[in-house]
Motif scaffolding. Sequence first.
Motif, mmCIF file in Angstrom:
data_model
loop_
_atom_site.group_PDB
_atom_site.id
_atom_site.type_symbol
_atom_site.label_atom_id
_atom_site.label_comp_id
_atom_site.label_asym_id
_atom_site.label_seq_id
_atom_site.Cartn_x
_atom_site.Cartn_y
_atom_site.Cartn_z
ATOM 1 N N LYS A 10 0.826 -1.219 0.000
ATOM 2 C CA LYS A 10 0.000 0.000 0.000
ATOM 3 C C LYS A 10 0.854 1.260 0.000
ATOM 4 C CE LYS A 10 -3.240 0.294 3.364
ATOM 5 N NZ LYS A 10 -4.473 0.034 4.156
ATOM 6 N N GLU A 11 1.978 1.221 0.732
ATOM 7 C CA GLU A 11 2.825 2.415 0.858
ATOM 8 C C GLU A 11 3.715 2.613 -0.365
ATOM 9 O OE1 GLU A 11 2.887 4.543 3.520
ATOM 10 O OE2 GLU A 11 1.144 3.401 4.222
ATOM 11 N N THR A 12 4.413 1.543 -0.767
ATOM 12 C CA THR A 12 5.452 1.682 -1.794
ATOM 13 C C THR A 12 4.996 1.225 -3.184
ATOM 14 O OG1 THR A 12 6.231 -0.568 -1.402
ATOM 15 C CG2 THR A 12 7.222 1.167 -0.047
ATOM 16 N N LEU A 13 3.844 0.539 -3.245
ATOM 17 C CA LEU A 13 3.318 -0.071 -4.482
ATOM 18 C C LEU A 13 4.242 -1.168 -5.033
ATOM 19 C CD1 LEU A 13 1.641 2.921 -6.389
ATOM 20 C CD2 LEU A 13 0.610 1.283 -4.800
ATOM 21 N N GLU A 14 5.164 -1.622 -4.198
ATOM 22 C CA GLU A 14 6.050 -2.733 -4.579
ATOM 23 C C GLU A 14 5.214 -3.978 -4.908
ATOM 24 O OE1 GLU A 14 9.590 -3.589 -5.461
ATOM 25 O OE2 GLU A 14 9.988 -2.530 -3.588
ATOM 26 N N ILE A 15 5.602 -4.690 -5.966
ATOM 27 C CA ILE A 15 4.900 -5.909 -6.382
ATOM 28 C C ILE A 15 5.282 -7.063 -5.449
ATOM 29 C CG2 ILE A 15 4.789 -7.636 -8.234
ATOM 30 C CD1 ILE A 15 5.126 -5.248 -10.211
ATOM 31 N N MET A 16 4.263 -7.768 -4.923
ATOM 32 C CA MET A 16 4.505 -8.836 -3.938
ATOM 33 C C MET A 16 3.968 -10.192 -4.418
ATOM 34 S SD MET A 16 3.446 -6.678 -0.523
ATOM 35 C CE MET A 16 4.460 -7.584 0.636
ATOM 36 N N ASP A 17 3.780 -10.363 -5.718
ATOM 37 C CA ASP A 17 3.133 -11.572 -6.247
ATOM 38 C C ASP A 17 3.925 -12.122 -7.432
ATOM 39 O OD1 ASP A 17 2.125 -10.410 -8.901
ATOM 40 O OD2 ASP A 17 1.511 -8.932 -7.418
ATOM 41 N N LYS A 18 3.296 -13.032 -8.194
ATOM 42 C CA LYS A 18 4.005 -13.715 -9.283
ATOM 43 C C LYS A 18 4.453 -12.792 -10.417
ATOM 44 C CE LYS A 18 2.919 -17.231 -12.326
ATOM 45 N NZ LYS A 18 2.155 -18.425 -12.691
ATOM 46 N N ASP A 19 3.952 -11.562 -10.443
ATOM 47 C CA ASP A 19 4.464 -10.598 -11.426
ATOM 48 C C ASP A 19 5.965 -10.358 -11.237
ATOM 49 O OD1 ASP A 19 2.378 -10.141 -13.133
ATOM 50 O OD2 ASP A 19 1.739 -8.241 -12.239
ATOM 51 N N ARG A 20 6.518 -10.658 -10.060
ATOM 52 C CA ARG A 20 7.970 -10.531 -9.865
ATOM 53 C C ARG A 20 8.679 -11.484 -10.830
ATOM 54 N NH1 ARG A 20 8.946 -6.852 -6.299
ATOM 55 N NH2 ARG A 20 11.127 -7.008 -6.915
ATOM 56 N N PHE A 21 8.078 -12.643 -11.042
ATOM 57 C CA PHE A 21 8.634 -13.606 -11.996
ATOM 58 C C PHE A 21 8.290 -13.205 -13.439
ATOM 59 C CE2 PHE A 21 7.619 -17.504 -14.475
ATOM 60 C CZ PHE A 21 8.919 -17.924 -14.690
ATOM 61 N N ARG A 22 7.002 -12.901 -13.675
ATOM 62 C CA ARG A 22 6.585 -12.536 -15.042
ATOM 63 C C ARG A 22 7.418 -11.375 -15.581
ATOM 64 N NH1 ARG A 22 1.391 -12.525 -12.600
ATOM 65 N NH2 ARG A 22 0.202 -14.420 -12.985
ATOM 66 N N LYS A 23 7.677 -10.388 -14.718
ATOM 67 C CA LYS A 23 8.392 -9.173 -15.151
ATOM 68 C C LYS A 23 9.895 -9.268 -14.926
ATOM 69 C CE LYS A 23 4.416 -6.218 -13.984
ATOM 70 N NZ LYS A 23 4.111 -5.014 -14.734
ATOM 71 N N GLY A 24 10.372 -10.418 -14.430
ATOM 72 C CA GLY A 24 11.812 -10.607 -14.211
ATOM 73 C C GLY A 24 12.390 -9.695 -13.142
ATOM 74 N N LEU A 25 11.610 -9.420 -12.089
ATOM 75 C CA LEU A 25 12.062 -8.491 -11.050
ATOM 76 C C LEU A 25 12.924 -9.151 -9.976
ATOM 77 C CD1 LEU A 25 8.669 -6.585 -10.552
ATOM 78 C CD2 LEU A 25 10.677 -5.773 -11.789
ATOM 79 N N GLY A 26 12.877 -10.487 -9.902
ATOM 80 C CA GLY A 26 13.672 -11.211 -8.897
ATOM 81 C C GLY A 26 13.076 -11.130 -7.492
ATOM 82 N N SER A 27 13.795 -11.719 -6.536
ATOM 83 C CA SER A 27 13.422 -11.713 -5.104
ATOM 84 C C SER A 27 11.994 -12.190 -4.837
ATOM 85 C CB SER A 27 13.568 -10.313 -4.490
ATOM 86 O OG SER A 27 14.781 -9.744 -4.817
ATOM 87 N N LEU A 28 11.491 -13.111 -5.642
ATOM 88 C CA LEU A 28 10.096 -13.546 -5.487
ATOM 89 C C LEU A 28 9.822 -14.121 -4.100
ATOM 90 C CD1 LEU A 28 7.720 -15.210 -7.926
ATOM 91 C CD2 LEU A 28 8.303 -16.505 -5.897
ATOM 92 N N THR A 29 10.699 -15.029 -3.651
ATOM 93 C CA THR A 29 10.398 -15.674 -2.368
ATOM 94 C C THR A 29 10.500 -14.689 -1.193
ATOM 95 O OG1 THR A 29 12.648 -16.538 -2.327
ATOM 96 C CG2 THR A 29 10.938 -18.059 -3.004
ATOM 97 N N GLU A 30 11.360 -13.668 -1.333
ATOM 98 C CA GLU A 30 11.435 -12.661 -0.258
ATOM 99 C C GLU A 30 10.083 -11.981 -0.072
ATOM 100 O OE1 GLU A 30 14.535 -9.676 -0.727
ATOM 101 O OE2 GLU A 30 15.880 -11.325 -1.299
ATOM 102 N N PHE A 31 9.418 -11.695 -1.182
ATOM 103 C CA PHE A 31 8.130 -11.009 -1.102
ATOM 104 C C PHE A 31 7.008 -11.944 -0.671
ATOM 105 C CE2 PHE A 31 10.612 -7.878 -3.319
ATOM 106 C CZ PHE A 31 10.132 -6.689 -2.789
#
Length: 243
Positions: free
Chosen positions: A206-227
Motif C-alpha cells: 500500500k505504501e510503496t506499491l512494490e509488487i509482492m506476487d508472481k508478477d515478480r517472476f513474469r516481469k523478471g524483477l527477482g526476489s520472489l520468495t522474499e516477497f
Amino acid sequence: MDKKQIYEGKAKVLFEGPEEGQIIQYFKDDATAFNKQKFDVIEGKGVLNNIISAYMMEFFSKNGIENHFIERLNKREQLVKKVEIVPVEVVLRNYAAGTLVKRYGLEDGIKLSRPLIEFCYKSDEHGDPLLSEEHILIFNFATQDEIDMMKKTTLIINQILGDLFDKIGIILGDFKVEFGRVTENGSTRLILADEMSPDNCRLWDKETLEIMDKDRFRKGLGSLTEFYREVAVRLGLEKELEE
Ligand code: UDP
C-alpha cells in the motif's frame, strides 16, 4: 509409502489421498508464465504457497466459504477433498493489470469503477481464452446456478480477502479462483478448490506499491520468495515458516 500420482500441473502435483474422496496437493517450486513460454524453478516457492494457501482456505472456511481444504500435512503437501474441477478460471479484477491491459489497452494500475469478473477456459492448449456465460452454458461447463454461485462466492472472497490484505498494508489488485464439484451422500455441490496464494493474485504494498506476487517472476524483477515470505509474515505465519 509410495503415493500414486493422479495428475501433474504447472505448480502442483496431485496424489491419491489416504481415504476415498481425498487427494494430496504437493506444491512444486516450478514457476511458469505466459502459457509456459517462461519457466524457472524458484527454490522455496512451493513451501510458501502451501503455507499461505492453507491459511487462506482456513480463513475462507471461517468466513462461511466452503472449500476443498482439509489439513496441511507438511511443508509441501496438503490434504484436500477430491473434486471434479470446473474447467473455468474465475478472475476478479479491482485494478487493471496483466492481460486486461494487453487486451483492451487500459492504463496499467488504474482502479476499475467496480470489481470485474471474467471467466476463462482452463486450457493451456488453447491459451486460456475468455468465456462468456453463453459459452459456459452451451459447452456444458457449468449450469446457470453454478455460474451464479461462482460469481456470488468470488465477490464475497474479494470483499473478505480485500479487507484482510488492507489490514496488513497490501492492495488486492486481482485474483483467480477455481471451483469443483463434490458429491457427498448422493448430492453434488460446488465448492472452492485449487489454491489461493501470491501465484494467483496481484498484491501491491500500500505504501510503496512494490509488487509482492508472481508478477515478480513474469516481469523478471527477482526476489520472489522474499516477497512471498513478507506476505506470509504479515499474515502472522512466522511460526509455520520456521518449521
Ligand atoms: N491467473 C492465474 N492463473 C492463470 C491466469 C491468471 O492464477 O492461468 C491470475 C493472475 O495471477 C492474476 C489474475 O489471475 O492475479 C489475472 O491474470 P491475467 O488475466 O492478467 O493474466 P496473466 O497476467 O497471468 O497473464
